[in-house]
Motif scaffolding. Structure first.
Motif, PDB file in Angstrom:
ATOM      1  N   GLY A  69      77.154 -35.328 -55.618  1.00 47.96           N
ATOM      2  CA  GLY A  69      77.593 -36.200 -56.708  1.00 47.96           C
ATOM      3  C   GLY A  69      77.678 -37.649 -56.272  1.00 47.96           C
ATOM      4  O   GLY A  69      77.294 -38.566 -57.017  1.00 47.96           O
ATOM      5  N   GLY A  70      78.168 -37.877 -55.039  1.00 47.34           N
ATOM      6  CA  GLY A  70      78.250 -39.242 -54.527  1.00 47.34           C
ATOM      7  C   GLY A  70      76.877 -39.854 -54.288  1.00 47.34           C
ATOM      8  O   GLY A  70      76.650 -41.031 -54.600  1.00 47.34           O
ATOM      9  N   LEU A  71      75.958 -39.065 -53.759  1.00 43.01           N
ATOM     10  CA  LEU A  71      74.603 -39.569 -53.508  1.00 43.01           C
ATOM     11  C   LEU A  71      73.889 -39.946 -54.798  1.00 43.01           C
ATOM     12  O   LEU A  71      73.151 -40.935 -54.850  1.00 43.01           O
ATOM     13  N   GLN A  72      74.105 -39.172 -55.847  1.00 45.30           N
ATOM     14  CA  GLN A  72      73.433 -39.440 -57.110  1.00 45.30           C
ATOM     15  C   GLN A  72      73.998 -40.673 -57.808  1.00 45.30           C
ATOM     16  O   GLN A  72      73.373 -41.200 -58.740  1.00 45.30           O
ATOM     17  N   ASN A  73      75.163 -41.133 -57.371  1.00 46.99           N
ATOM     18  CA  ASN A  73      75.762 -42.339 -57.952  1.00 46.99           C
ATOM     19  C   ASN A  73      75.402 -43.618 -57.188  1.00 46.99           C
ATOM     20  O   ASN A  73      75.781 -44.716 -57.602  1.00 46.99           O
ATOM     21  N   ILE A  74      74.694 -43.471 -56.074  1.00 53.69           N
ATOM     22  CA  ILE A  74      74.266 -44.645 -55.308  1.00 53.69           C
ATOM     23  C   ILE A  74      73.060 -45.272 -56.012  1.00 53.69           C
ATOM     24  O   ILE A  74      72.087 -44.589 -56.328  1.00 53.69           O
ATOM     25  N   SER A  75      73.132 -46.555 -56.240  1.00 58.77           N
ATOM     26  CA  SER A  75      72.052 -47.251 -56.943  1.00 58.77           C
ATOM     27  C   SER A  75      70.741 -47.187 -56.152  1.00 58.77           C
ATOM     28  O   SER A  75      70.728 -47.347 -54.924  1.00 58.77           O
ATOM     29  N   LYS A  76      69.650 -46.956 -56.859  1.00 62.57           N
ATOM     30  CA  LYS A  76      68.333 -46.846 -56.230  1.00 62.57           C
ATOM     31  C   LYS A  76      67.847 -48.188 -55.677  1.00 62.57           C
ATOM     32  O   LYS A  76      66.941 -48.215 -54.831  1.00 62.57           O
ATOM     33  N   GLN A  77      68.440 -49.276 -56.130  1.00 67.95           N
ATOM     34  CA  GLN A  77      67.954 -50.580 -55.697  1.00 67.95           C
ATOM     35  C   GLN A  77      68.122 -50.784 -54.186  1.00 67.95           C
ATOM     36  O   GLN A  77      67.321 -51.488 -53.553  1.00 67.95           O
ATOM     37  N   TYR A  78      69.153 -50.157 -53.600  1.00 66.38           N
ATOM     38  CA  TYR A  78      69.351 -50.289 -52.160  1.00 66.38           C
ATOM     39  C   TYR A  78      68.208 -49.619 -51.396  1.00 66.38           C
ATOM     40  O   TYR A  78      67.712 -50.164 -50.403  1.00 66.38           O
ATOM     41  N   TYR A  79      67.822 -48.438 -51.860  1.00 71.12           N
ATOM     42  CA  TYR A  79      66.735 -47.719 -51.200  1.00 71.12           C
ATOM     43  C   TYR A  79      65.388 -48.412 -51.442  1.00 71.12           C
ATOM     44  O   TYR A  79      64.516 -48.411 -50.555  1.00 71.12           O
ATOM     45  N   ASP A  80      65.215 -48.996 -52.617  1.00 72.40           N
ATOM     46  CA  ASP A  80      63.978 -49.741 -52.893  1.00 72.40           C
ATOM     47  C   ASP A  80      63.869 -50.960 -51.973  1.00 72.40           C
ATOM     48  O   ASP A  80      62.784 -51.266 -51.452  1.00 72.40           O
TER      49      ASP A  80
END
Length: 307
Positions: A184-195
């Protein structure tokens, strides 16, 4: 005037939860502390006796069974909590990465959480079983798979053997809830950081240590605190896995098992101290230990957790 009405309604909504807290949490806690101070407490008549002393605590300090119970509890806490938390993070990251059959694997990993603790413990006990008389009863699954003849959890099991089985069970049974929370915590992390990390060609290890872990740190802190409290209160798992004839041998006690053993006895020991008072003193000591480690965790979290 309007705010006063809102306050009144708020207190009305809180009335029942507060009442339940007072009756089932604060009153038992205060009563237990008082019982631990009176070495002559009688649980039948609910009389405290004439002596307001610390004799029960002094007896605990000299009791080898209590010392062993605390040692067993600390081993379970400081091995199972970090291992299960680390494994849960890695498994959650893996499950969050894969797309095919993701829900299926999440369901599989969550099954231990909704299964009865004693039932799973009994399965582990059978898996690691070893017959005292060879050829009469088949070896357990583990001995059969690895062609061994080792008593893991029976009456002749060594300390290292039965403790290892308890730790394996404790780690495995604790994974389900942790994995679910971390996903649940991982799915709430914004994708912009990984991009942004992809643009910078950051390695997976660097992404994990510089993005995933820091952003998961509030959840990690929560999991560690709740896991520490749960591990300090370990009893059912040990009872189900390594008990003999529905009873735990004293050398296999945890702190909670020690308390249960004392409060289930009536009368006084050879030092003239009520068994119930000894059990209450053990419960208070365990409460203080949990409180200390919780405050340490909260203090560390203020410095390490990123909100």
């Amino acid at each position: 005037m309007l705010e006063n009405k809102k306050d009144w309604k708020a207190w009305l909504y809180l009335a029942i939860p507060l009442f339940l807290l007072v009756v089932f949490t604060f009153y038992p806690l205060i009563k237990t502390i008082l019982i631990s101070f009176f070495s002559g407490y009688n649980p039948i008549s609910d009389e405290f006796g004439n002596y307001f002393d610390l004799a029960a605590y002094a007896a605990l300090a000299k009791d080898p069974y209590f010392k062993d119970a605390i040692k067993n509890t600390l081993i379970i806490v400081f091995v199972s909590v970090p291992v299960s938390t680390a494994l849960a993070i890695l498994i959650a990251v893996g499950l969050n990465t894969i797309k095919p059959l993701q829900k299926f694997f999440q369901t599989i990993f969550f099954l231990p959480y909704v299964t009865n603790t004693l039932a799973i413990g009994m399965v582990f006990s059978v898996m690691f079983s070893h017959p005292l008389t060879q050829g009469v009863v088949a070896e357990g699954l583990i001995n059969t798979l690895f062609n061994l003849s080792v008593d893991w959890v029976g009456v002749t099991a060594t300390y290292n053997n039965w403790m290892m089985v308890v730790l394996i069970y404790t780690v495995w049974s604790g994974l389900a809830f942790k994995i679910l929370v971390f996903i649940g915590g991982l799915q709430n992390i914004s994708k912009q950081y990984y991009d942004a990390a992809k643009i910078d060609s950051a390695s997976p290890k660097r992404v994990f240590t510089k993005i995933t872990l820091p952003l998961l740190s509030p959840i990690v802190s929560y999991i560690i605190i709740t896991s520490l409290i749960g591990a300090f209160k370990s009893y059912e798992a040990v009872l189900a896995v390594v008990s003999n004839s529905n009873r735990l041998d004293p050398e296999r006690w945890t702190a909670v098992a020690y308390v249960y053993d004392k409060i289930n006895q009536y009368g006084f020991d050879n030092q003239g101290i009520s068994y119930y008072s000894r059990g209450a003193a053990g419960a208070v000591v365990l409460f203080l230990i949990i409180l200390v480690f919780t405050f340490i965790n909260l203090y560390v979290s203020k410095r390490r957790v990123h909100y």
